[in-house]
Design a protein around this motif. Structure first.
Motif, PDB file in Angstrom:
ATOM      1  N   LYS A  54      33.571  -2.891  20.648  1.00  0.00           N
ATOM      2  CA  LYS A  54      32.316  -3.500  20.208  1.00  0.00           C
ATOM      3  C   LYS A  54      32.643  -4.808  19.503  1.00  0.00           C
ATOM      4  O   LYS A  54      33.523  -4.856  18.649  1.00  0.00           O
ATOM      5  CB  LYS A  54      31.579  -2.586  19.235  1.00  0.00           C
ATOM      6  CG  LYS A  54      31.207  -1.247  19.814  1.00  0.00           C
ATOM      7  CD  LYS A  54      29.975  -1.355  20.640  1.00  0.00           C
ATOM      8  CE  LYS A  54      29.529   0.038  21.078  1.00  0.00           C
ATOM      9  NZ  LYS A  54      28.393   0.000  21.934  1.00  0.00           N
ATOM     10  N   LYS A  55      31.926  -5.874  19.857  1.00  0.00           N
ATOM     11  CA  LYS A  55      32.147  -7.180  19.249  1.00  0.00           C
ATOM     12  C   LYS A  55      30.844  -7.659  18.640  1.00  0.00           C
ATOM     13  O   LYS A  55      29.813  -7.695  19.307  1.00  0.00           O
ATOM     14  CB  LYS A  55      32.650  -8.164  20.299  1.00  0.00           C
ATOM     15  CG  LYS A  55      33.093  -9.464  19.724  1.00  0.00           C
ATOM     16  CD  LYS A  55      34.015 -10.191  20.653  1.00  0.00           C
ATOM     17  CE  LYS A  55      34.497 -11.434  19.964  1.00  0.00           C
ATOM     18  NZ  LYS A  55      35.811 -11.806  20.353  1.00  0.00           N
ATOM     19  N   HIS A  56      30.888  -8.013  17.353  1.00  0.00           N
ATOM     20  CA  HIS A  56      29.722  -8.533  16.649  1.00  0.00           C
ATOM     21  C   HIS A  56      29.716 -10.050  16.809  1.00  0.00           C
ATOM     22  O   HIS A  56      30.662 -10.711  16.399  1.00  0.00           O
ATOM     23  CB  HIS A  56      29.783  -8.161  15.163  1.00  0.00           C
ATOM     24  CG  HIS A  56      29.712  -6.692  14.936  1.00  0.00           C
ATOM     25  ND1 HIS A  56      28.590  -6.067  14.475  1.00  0.00           N
ATOM     26  CD2 HIS A  56      30.619  -5.698  15.141  1.00  0.00           C
ATOM     27  CE1 HIS A  56      28.813  -4.771  14.378  1.00  0.00           C
ATOM     28  NE2 HIS A  56      30.039  -4.520  14.781  1.00  0.00           N
ATOM     29  N   LYS A  58      27.622 -13.599  16.112  1.00  0.00           N
ATOM     30  CA  LYS A  58      26.584 -14.224  15.309  1.00  0.00           C
ATOM     31  C   LYS A  58      25.695 -15.092  16.198  1.00  0.00           C
ATOM     32  O   LYS A  58      26.178 -15.714  17.141  1.00  0.00           O
ATOM     33  CB  LYS A  58      27.255 -15.078  14.228  1.00  0.00           C
ATOM     34  CG  LYS A  58      26.342 -15.501  13.115  1.00  0.00           C
ATOM     35  CD  LYS A  58      27.161 -16.212  12.055  1.00  0.00           C
ATOM     36  CE  LYS A  58      26.287 -16.636  10.913  1.00  0.00           C
ATOM     37  NZ  LYS A  58      27.045 -17.346   9.889  1.00  0.00           N
ATOM     38  N   ILE A  67      25.456  -7.027  18.926  1.00  0.00           N
ATOM     39  CA  ILE A  67      26.682  -6.247  19.132  1.00  0.00           C
ATOM     40  C   ILE A  67      26.857  -6.077  20.633  1.00  0.00           C
ATOM     41  O   ILE A  67      26.010  -5.515  21.315  1.00  0.00           O
ATOM     42  CB  ILE A  67      26.583  -4.883  18.431  1.00  0.00           C
ATOM     43  CG1 ILE A  67      26.336  -5.080  16.930  1.00  0.00           C
ATOM     44  CG2 ILE A  67      27.846  -4.073  18.653  1.00  0.00           C
ATOM     45  CD1 ILE A  67      25.987  -3.806  16.186  1.00  0.00           C
TER      46      ILE A  67
END
Length: 159
Positions: A54-56, A58, A67
């Motif tokens: 999972k990559k957050h 912005k 996400i």
């Protein structure tokens, strides 16, 4: 990159983009997939649909945040090429055929010794060749212009 890190880079790669591989270590151990990308500067490969994280991200101009699930790279030592005959992971060796062409063959315990075919995806370029001449390209009339006569030795340009 320092010289110590440069020493550890793989010089002769056994896996290429488009190979069927089995993941030998990590959370996806035992699963098979196709290599999507090879990152030679880091000794890593990205396998399609495997090692998902999972990559957050912005929010910014032109894209939405949130996400996202992305494929993280694996170290090249944690994947092995699948033998095309037995379907089991094997080591990769090279061999020359009678006509002089270099081929990859399966090696190791339980390997069939068969030729591992070169993936078709390698024939497709990731960045297309430019079809229009750029400002730094030499014009074709200058390329075909005869500037030197080998018989007389004349025609060297005045520098």
């Amino acid at each position: 990159m320092g010289w110590k890190a440069a020493e550890k880079l793989i010089r002769h790669w056994k896996v290429v983009r488009g190979d069927n591989v089995m993941i030998t270590r990590g959370k996806d151990k035992g699963e098979t997939g196709v290599i999507k990308r090879v990152v030679r500067s880091q000794n890593r490969v990205i396998v399609e649909g495997k090692n998902l994280v999972k990559k957050h991200i912005k929010q910014g101009q032109g894209h939405e945040g949130g996400i996202f699930t992305v494929e993280a790279p694996l170290h090249a030592s944690n994947v092995q090429v699948l033998d095309p005959v037995t379907g089991k992971p094997c080591k990769v060796g090279t061999k020359y055929l009678e006509d002089g062409t270099k081929v990859r063959v399966s090696r190791g315990i339980g390997a069939s010794g068969s030729i591992i075919p070169r993936p078709e995806i390698l024939k497709i370029r990731t960045t297309p060749r430019p079809s229009v001449a750029g400002p730094k390209d030499t014009p074709m009339e200058h390329v075909y212009e005869k500037t030197y006569d080998a018989k007389t030795g004349r025609g060297m340009p005045e520098l």
